[in-house]
Design a protein around this motif. Sequence first.
Motif, PDB file in Angstrom:
ATOM      1  N   ARG A  67     -57.091  24.276  12.157  1.00  0.00           N
ATOM      2  CA  ARG A  67     -56.208  23.789  11.083  1.00  0.00           C
ATOM      3  C   ARG A  67     -55.354  24.925  10.539  1.00  0.00           C
ATOM      4  NH1 ARG A  67     -60.804  20.955   9.441  1.00  0.00           N
ATOM      5  NH2 ARG A  67     -61.233  22.487   7.794  1.00  0.00           N
ATOM      6  N   ASP A  68     -55.956  26.093  10.402  1.00  0.00           N
ATOM      7  CA  ASP A  68     -55.215  27.246   9.881  1.00  0.00           C
ATOM      8  C   ASP A  68     -54.194  27.758  10.898  1.00  0.00           C
ATOM      9  OD1 ASP A  68     -56.712  27.035   7.594  1.00  0.00           O
ATOM     10  OD2 ASP A  68     -58.062  28.700   8.073  1.00  0.00           O
ATOM     11  N   ALA A  69     -54.525  27.650  12.187  1.00  0.00           N
ATOM     12  CA  ALA A  69     -53.624  28.157  13.225  1.00  0.00           C
ATOM     13  C   ALA A  69     -52.449  27.218  13.479  1.00  0.00           C
ATOM     14  CB  ALA A  69     -54.405  28.350  14.524  1.00  0.00           C
ATOM     15  N   LEU A  70     -52.610  25.930  13.167  1.00  0.00           N
ATOM     16  CA  LEU A  70     -51.604  24.941  13.549  1.00  0.00           C
ATOM     17  C   LEU A  70     -50.222  25.199  12.950  1.00  0.00           C
ATOM     18  CD1 LEU A  70     -50.853  22.365  15.050  1.00  0.00           C
ATOM     19  CD2 LEU A  70     -51.784  21.051  13.129  1.00  0.00           C
ATOM     20  N   PRO A  71     -50.064  25.446  11.649  1.00  0.00           N
ATOM     21  CA  PRO A  71     -48.701  25.637  11.122  1.00  0.00           C
ATOM     22  C   PRO A  71     -47.992  26.844  11.727  1.00  0.00           C
ATOM     23  CG  PRO A  71     -50.343  26.113   9.442  1.00  0.00           C
ATOM     24  CD  PRO A  71     -51.066  25.452  10.572  1.00  0.00           C
ATOM     25  N   ARG A  72     -48.716  27.931  11.938  1.00  0.00           N
ATOM     26  CA  ARG A  72     -48.092  29.094  12.580  1.00  0.00           C
ATOM     27  C   ARG A  72     -47.657  28.746  14.001  1.00  0.00           C
ATOM     28  NH1 ARG A  72     -49.873  33.352  15.989  1.00  0.00           N
ATOM     29  NH2 ARG A  72     -48.564  35.231  15.761  1.00  0.00           N
ATOM     30  N   GLN A  73     -48.499  27.998  14.726  1.00  0.00           N
ATOM     31  CA  GLN A  73     -48.154  27.655  16.094  1.00  0.00           C
ATOM     32  C   GLN A  73     -46.950  26.710  16.139  1.00  0.00           C
ATOM     33  OE1 GLN A  73     -49.504  29.188  18.615  1.00  0.00           O
ATOM     34  NE2 GLN A  73     -48.263  28.117  20.159  1.00  0.00           N
ATOM     35  N   ALA A 101     -53.756  19.774  20.962  1.00  0.00           N
ATOM     36  CA  ALA A 101     -55.173  20.121  20.929  1.00  0.00           C
ATOM     37  C   ALA A 101     -55.560  20.738  19.590  1.00  0.00           C
ATOM     38  CB  ALA A 101     -55.504  21.074  22.072  1.00  0.00           C
ATOM     39  N   LEU A 102     -54.732  21.633  19.084  1.00  0.00           N
ATOM     40  CA  LEU A 102     -55.012  22.211  17.760  1.00  0.00           C
ATOM     41  C   LEU A 102     -55.084  21.131  16.694  1.00  0.00           C
ATOM     42  CD1 LEU A 102     -52.738  25.406  17.622  1.00  0.00           C
ATOM     43  CD2 LEU A 102     -55.244  25.373  17.569  1.00  0.00           C
ATOM     44  N   ALA A 103     -54.164  20.172  16.761  1.00  0.00           N
ATOM     45  CA  ALA A 103     -54.107  19.108  15.749  1.00  0.00           C
ATOM     46  C   ALA A 103     -55.343  18.219  15.800  1.00  0.00           C
ATOM     47  CB  ALA A 103     -52.850  18.271  15.939  1.00  0.00           C
ATOM     48  N   SER A 104     -55.945  18.100  16.976  1.00  0.00           N
ATOM     49  CA  SER A 104     -57.094  17.204  17.114  1.00  0.00           C
ATOM     50  C   SER A 104     -58.433  17.929  17.037  1.00  0.00           C
ATOM     51  CB  SER A 104     -57.011  16.449  18.452  1.00  0.00           C
ATOM     52  OG  SER A 104     -57.103  17.350  19.548  1.00  0.00           O
ATOM     53  N   HIS A 105     -58.409  19.260  16.959  1.00  0.00           N
ATOM     54  CA  HIS A 105     -59.656  20.013  17.052  1.00  0.00           C
ATOM     55  C   HIS A 105     -60.549  19.797  15.841  1.00  0.00           C
ATOM     56  CE1 HIS A 105     -62.531  23.258  17.609  1.00  0.00           C
ATOM     57  NE2 HIS A 105     -62.113  23.353  18.857  1.00  0.00           N
ATOM     58  N   ALA A 143     -49.216  13.367  17.502  1.00  0.00           N
ATOM     59  CA  ALA A 143     -50.557  13.807  17.134  1.00  0.00           C
ATOM     60  C   ALA A 143     -50.575  14.738  15.929  1.00  0.00           C
ATOM     61  CB  ALA A 143     -51.219  14.512  18.310  1.00  0.00           C
ATOM     62  N   LEU A 144     -49.419  15.281  15.556  1.00  0.00           N
ATOM     63  CA  LEU A 144     -49.371  16.218  14.434  1.00  0.00           C
ATOM     64  C   LEU A 144     -49.510  15.491  13.106  1.00  0.00           C
ATOM     65  CD1 LEU A 144     -46.449  18.568  15.636  1.00  0.00           C
ATOM     66  CD2 LEU A 144     -48.942  18.947  15.798  1.00  0.00           C
ATOM     67  N   PRO A 145     -49.938  16.200  12.074  1.00  0.00           N
ATOM     68  CA  PRO A 145     -50.177  15.561  10.759  1.00  0.00           C
ATOM     69  C   PRO A 145     -48.915  14.925  10.192  1.00  0.00           C
ATOM     70  CG  PRO A 145     -51.161  17.735  10.828  1.00  0.00           C
ATOM     71  CD  PRO A 145     -50.333  17.617  12.068  1.00  0.00           C
ATOM     72  N   ARG A 146     -49.118  13.849   9.452  1.00  0.00           N
ATOM     73  CA  ARG A 146     -48.024  13.159   8.764  1.00  0.00           C
ATOM     74  C   ARG A 146     -48.338  13.081   7.276  1.00  0.00           C
ATOM     75  NH1 ARG A 146     -44.645  10.322  12.267  1.00  0.00           N
ATOM     76  NH2 ARG A 146     -45.395  10.201  14.414  1.00  0.00           N
TER      77      ARG A 146
END
Length: 369
Positions: free
Chosen positions: A317-323, A307-311, A366-369
Amino acid sequence: MQSTKPSATSTIALADALREQFAGVVLPMWRGAGFNTSLNLPYEAVSADAHRPLPAVRYRAMACARQLFVFSQAGEAAHAQTLFDSLVHTFHDTRHGGWFYSVDAQGAPLDTTKDLYTHAFVVFACAEFGRRSGNRHALETVHRTSALIESKFAADGDLFNAALSADFASVTGTPIQNPLMHLTEAWLAARAATRDNAFDAALRRLAGAIAAHFVHVPTGCVAELPVGARDNLLEPGHQFEWYWLVKQAPELFEAYGLNDALERAFSFAQRHGVDAETGGVCASLDENGAIRDATQRIWAQTEYLRALASHGDAASRDALPRQIALFRQRFLRPEGWFECKTPAGEVARADMPSTTPYHLATAYDALPR
């Protein structure tokens, strides 16, 4: 002053590390020790220490279908073909139609209930396998099982019953959220695989039914039981899962208010269901946001990542790497993963089920590539 925000490159590197562990540890586990070569079926679970299969009591069609999806998505065509053949040979009910829920340790029918959750996963997995392989039998199975769902499982208000007797003659489970969510997922996959507009129409009807019967208006959340049911629950993981699903085809859902509702549900689940320090997602909340079940199951963590990756907003976007980093630290280990943890981080379930790689695979994709 130099920015301290994580870069897109660092997020990709973190995501790649998850995918590498999946390819190097998880897939070999279920091709090897986790696969019963006598029945050509995945065991229900393997031990955490030496990947030994737990004593077999049953094999579920849903578990086989999830593994079919995983190996199809991974491009492992030979193993996917084996799983598809086993699904059809072992679980298809040639007498009444549809699919058995489970077979026993020898592969004989065990629970012959006709379960919507199972049928949805058959459609979902066969759509992925058919799309990638071109297997006509798989795509025919998508259409045939979807038609059976619409004719046999239908309930009032464009909903679908959760379970029926083996011969489809009696209802043993009335509509509940989870199988309806996975039916949505299945028909989105079928739509992508077949390009058949009939799935658009089916999804619109189902979206209207979900909006009318399951959306908790104060929060936007999709409840586990029809709205108004006693002791209803809101599962944060399911809000994140619904959020991602609606994002896949917003034009099919917007007329029923689901897009806006799930935006609010995402915020509600993030605020009340995610531990700010550990990133752990709890199992369930009540309708006011109080925690009902604090257990942290790995699938809910993967749905939060997806969900974070698609939001798309800056905060996500800022929260995704920490998560991603917290997830890797808390739920992954060199030999695989931890299925469930307590809020304090203690292991609440030590074995690794065959159904979990599906959650890992869909999140990592779904995560960035």
